[in-house]
Write a protein that holds these residues in place. Sequence first.
Motif, PDB file in Angstrom:
ATOM      1  N   GLU A  85      47.647-103.366 -10.508  1.00  0.00           N
ATOM      2  CA  GLU A  85      47.579-104.556 -11.343  1.00  0.00           C
ATOM      3  C   GLU A  85      46.133-105.032 -11.440  1.00  0.00           C
ATOM      4  N   ASP A  87      43.691-108.429 -12.949  1.00  0.00           N
ATOM      5  CA  ASP A  87      43.640-109.794 -13.478  1.00  0.00           C
ATOM      6  C   ASP A  87      42.411-109.916 -14.371  1.00  0.00           C
ATOM      7  N   ALA A  93      48.461-108.393 -13.943  1.00  0.00           N
ATOM      8  CA  ALA A  93      49.436-107.714 -14.793  1.00  0.00           C
ATOM      9  C   ALA A  93      49.362-106.221 -14.526  1.00  0.00           C
ATOM     10  N   THR A  94      50.502-105.534 -14.601  1.00  0.00           N
ATOM     11  CA  THR A  94      50.565-104.104 -14.309  1.00  0.00           C
ATOM     12  C   THR A  94      49.785-103.301 -15.346  1.00  0.00           C
TER      13      THR A  94
END
Length: 205
Positions: A85, A87, A93-94
């Motif tokens: 992930e 940011d 978020a993946t």
Amino acid sequence: MLLVGTFVGSARAMVLTLDAGGIADNISTPAFSLGSTTGLTDGFPLTEYSNSAPGGLDIGLRLSGPGQVTFEYLGSEASDINSLEVDSGGGFATVFTQGTAINFEQTFSLVGGLVPFRFVTSGAGGSAENGGPFGGILQIAFADLGNGSFIALFGDGAGDNDHDDFAVKISAVSGVPLPPAVWLFISAILGLVSFTRMRRSQKTA
């Protein structure tokens, strides 16, 4: 001209570095199974960060200033389900999962400081973030490729230390691109300098 150089330099001069601390280790084959996709061979030096690594939190892979960073998926060999992930400003978020195609890339514009990424596992450890915190006995090991790029290797704590549970190449691309208005401003300055020099040469002629 100095002002122009400052503008252009600020747009391009941006590098990735690894903070001091961590634990020295190395690639050990045949346990490490991602040699073909990472290019890492037996004995390649690594620096590991985890809950037990010297230095504590807030150390890891760092970006010297705002700029673009590319993440490239290099593979995974794990029984647990792992993912990466990032940011880029709106929360983690993946970006990659174990089903992602090898060598698939994504590029993000990031601020300076610790590169905001983390590995997540379906196992009991939860997640391991660059700069911490690290869940359970999770770890991130970095291979310095010597060209401003690093390979981040995830250890998901599932009973081994082979560094191949998830592998991602991280590379600095460039500084934050200059907006068109700034390039127009630079062009105007260069034009003014050129015009001034022409006037001076005409007067001395």
